[in-house]
Write an enzyme that holds these catalytic residues in place. Structure first.
Site, mmCIF file in Angstrom:
data_model
loop_
_atom_site.group_PDB
_atom_site.id
_atom_site.type_symbol
_atom_site.label_atom_id
_atom_site.label_comp_id
_atom_site.label_asym_id
_atom_site.label_seq_id
_atom_site.Cartn_x
_atom_site.Cartn_y
_atom_site.Cartn_z
ATOM 1 N N CYS A 105 0.662 -1.406 -0.295
ATOM 2 C CA CYS A 105 0.072 0.042 0.091
ATOM 3 C C CYS A 105 0.681 0.985 -0.152
ATOM 4 O O CYS A 105 1.990 1.307 1.066
ATOM 5 C CB CYS A 105 -1.236 0.628 1.280
ATOM 6 S SG CYS A 105 -2.089 1.418 1.646
ATOM 7 N N CYS A 119 -10.783 10.834 7.785
ATOM 8 C CA CYS A 119 -9.759 10.069 7.430
ATOM 9 C C CYS A 119 -8.312 11.158 8.124
ATOM 10 O O CYS A 119 -8.374 12.337 8.156
ATOM 11 C CB CYS A 119 -9.610 10.629 5.998
ATOM 12 S SG CYS A 119 -8.030 10.039 5.279
HETATM 13 N N1 SAH Z 1 -7.501 9.060 -1.033
HETATM 14 C C1 SAH Z 1 -7.646 7.966 -1.649
HETATM 15 C C2 SAH Z 1 -6.764 7.146 -1.682
HETATM 16 C C3 SAH Z 1 -6.078 7.242 -0.044
HETATM 17 S S1 SAH Z 1 -7.347 6.753 1.530
HETATM 18 C C4 SAH Z 1 -8.997 7.678 -1.416
HETATM 19 O O1 SAH Z 1 -9.541 8.208 -0.384
HETATM 20 O O2 SAH Z 1 -9.014 6.492 -2.131
HETATM 21 C C5 SAH Z 1 -7.801 4.478 0.800
HETATM 22 C C6 SAH Z 1 -9.111 4.096 1.483
HETATM 23 O O3 SAH Z 1 -9.393 4.041 3.333
HETATM 24 C C7 SAH Z 1 -9.675 5.416 0.810
HETATM 25 O O4 SAH Z 1 -11.321 4.352 0.564
HETATM 26 C C8 SAH Z 1 -10.845 5.737 2.681
HETATM 27 O O5 SAH Z 1 -11.277 6.412 2.279
HETATM 28 C C9 SAH Z 1 -10.511 4.687 3.497
HETATM 29 N N2 SAH Z 1 -10.203 5.728 4.787
HETATM 30 C C10 SAH Z 1 -9.542 6.890 5.360
HETATM 31 N N3 SAH Z 1 -9.631 6.791 6.425
HETATM 32 C C11 SAH Z 1 -10.569 5.758 6.860
HETATM 33 C C12 SAH Z 1 -10.744 5.356 8.549
HETATM 34 N N4 SAH Z 1 -10.209 6.104 9.359
HETATM 35 N N5 SAH Z 1 -11.021 4.165 8.561
HETATM 36 C C13 SAH Z 1 -11.102 3.032 7.225
HETATM 37 N N6 SAH Z 1 -10.817 3.626 5.993
HETATM 38 C C14 SAH Z 1 -10.364 4.717 5.766
HETATM 39 FE FE1 SF4 Z 2 -7.827 10.496 0.377
HETATM 40 FE FE2 SF4 Z 2 -10.350 11.458 1.632
HETATM 41 FE FE3 SF4 Z 2 -7.443 10.911 2.564
HETATM 42 FE FE4 SF4 Z 2 -7.698 12.169 0.755
HETATM 43 S S1 SF4 Z 2 -8.326 12.996 2.603
HETATM 44 S S2 SF4 Z 2 -6.213 10.375 1.722
HETATM 45 S S3 SF4 Z 2 -8.944 11.606 -0.123
HETATM 46 S S4 SF4 Z 2 -10.019 9.396 2.061
#
Ligand code: SAH
Ligand code: SF4
Length: 360
Positions: A105, A119
């Site tokens: 990843c 996130c």
């Molecule tokens: N920016 C991209 C890829 C990185 S995040 C995107 O948003 O798709 C990879 C995955 O983890 C995404 O689906 C994101 O929404 C999810 N994710 C982010 N924070 C999370 C959390 N706290 N718990 C579970 N999944 C999470």
């Molecule tokens: Fe992905 Fe949203 Fe986190 Fe950016 S803020 S890494 S787009 S899940």
């Protein structure tokens, strides 16, 4: 003249560089194999290159991966690397093995500008895009550390761009890195085994379909614009109807015949049976699979993970409607390597943390 970092180039770039040096194109393939197959970073070790070429290279170029800060291994076989991104920043890379595959990843940015509320990367704000060398350098390091199994097969079989950052917001560098992942003279991974995950940058999805179609995961997380506008704010720019249409267009050229929809399960927010039913109707024209991700908590997130029974019920509704649904297992939680917990270290240029305190 600063030295050129050969890790910044895919094969087309290396070939152009060798042409400038007055060298034949096959030199680019040769050096690419040294760098990416064998993990070599010194020209002196490239035994089949003429000495004169090696010294020519030494004067103009180097192979400069990001520096490794720490490497951790979890009890369940998960590995995590923290790589230095300069100016007090760092990014994380995670390796997750299971019975059939070994998945790396990879991060694409230092922080993220898109502010999804659940996130941890989004909460930290944005600093900068990673360079090609910093993106492919993550695979370079992990591949060197993990190597091959006793049968000579590579341990890393799959790459997902699901680490820190929004890959399609760092488009050019990500596509060059993808080219290296796919090239037989570099990592030789199949398009089906390289996945870009996006929160839904519609114009960039259309470009990726033309430039480098790999498997696509879309962070859906909500069945309606009302909910998605709140938790994935980019939805206000590219709402669900546009996103669904972009998914359909992507599938015309995609190496797989479905889109993976990621859906984080947030207690009381997006996890009710009615949400599952709305979701079924939302995706009716998009061949897809669902990946439900139990929310991974981080300090002061303000969200709770949905209860196991709630997730079960949600999943059953999708399955009854004929969908394939996987539930993401939390791996490597003893080393904070779970999805959405990748913190790295971000010096926030957007001053998001400050803004939040002012609002509060
Ligand atoms: N920016 C991209 C890829 C990185 S995040 C995107 O948003 O798709 C990879 C995955 O983890 C995404 O689906 C994101 O929404 C999810 N994710 C982010 N924070 C999370 C959390 N706290 N718990 C579970 N999944 C999470
Ligand atoms: Fe992905 Fe949203 Fe986190 Fe950016 S803020 S890494 S787009 S899940």
């Amino acid at each position: 003249m600063p030295l050129i970092n050969l890790l910044d180039y895919d094969l087309a770039g290396l070939t152009a560089y060798f042409a400038e040096l007055g060298e034949k194109p096959f030199r680019a393939k040769q050096i690419s194999r040294w760098i990416h197959h064998f993990g070599v970073s010194e020209f002196a070790e490239m035994s089949d290159l003429a000495k004169s070429l090696r010294s020519k290279l030494e004067g103009t170029a180097h192979i400069w991966p990001p520096q490794m800060v720490t490497q951790q291994a979890s009890a369940d076989g998960t590995h995590k690397w923290l790589l230095d991104a300069g100016s007090m920043n760092a990014v994380e890379t995670v390796f997750i093995p299971d019975a059939q595959r070994g998945t790396l990843c990879i991060s694409s940015q230092v922080g993220c500008a898109l502010e999804c509320t659940f996130c941890s990367t989004g909460r930290q704000g944005f600093n900068r895009n990673l360079s090609v060398a910093e993106i492919i350098g993550q695979l370079w390091w992990a591949n060197r550390a993990l190597g091959r199994d006793p049968k000579g097969e590579r341990i890393i079989t799959n790459v997902v761009m699901m680490g820190m950052g929004e890959p399609l917001a760092n488009y050019a560098n990500v596509v060059t890195a993808l080219n290296l992942m796919l090239d037989d003279h570099a990592y030789g991974l199949s398009r089906r085994r390289v996945t870009v995950s996006t929160s839904g940058l519609v114009p960039a999805m259309d470009r990726l379909r033309e430039d480098c179609p790999v498997a696509l995961a879309v962070s859906l997380h909500a069945p309606s614009d009302k909910i998605r506008d709140e938790i994935v704010p980019i939805n206000r720019k590219y709402p669900l109807a546009e996103l669904m249409a972009a998914c359909q267009r992507y599938l015309e050229k995609a190496p797989r015949d479905f889109i993976t929809f990621e859906y984080v399960m947030l207690d009381g927010i997006n996890d009710k049976p009615e949400h599952a039913r709305q979701l079924v109707s939302l995706v009716r024209d998009v061949p897809c699979k669902f990946n439900l991700i139990p929310f991974n908590p981080f300090p002061n997130s303000g969200f709770k993970r949905s209860r196991a029974e709630t997730i079960q019920r949600f999943r059953d509704i999708l399955i009854q409607a004929g969908h394939i649904v996987t539930l993401r297992k939390t791996r490597g939680s003893d080393i904070d390597a779970a999805c959405g917990q990748l913190a790295g270290k971000v010096q926030d240029r957007t001053q998001r943390t400050l803004r939040r305190i002012e609002v509060a």
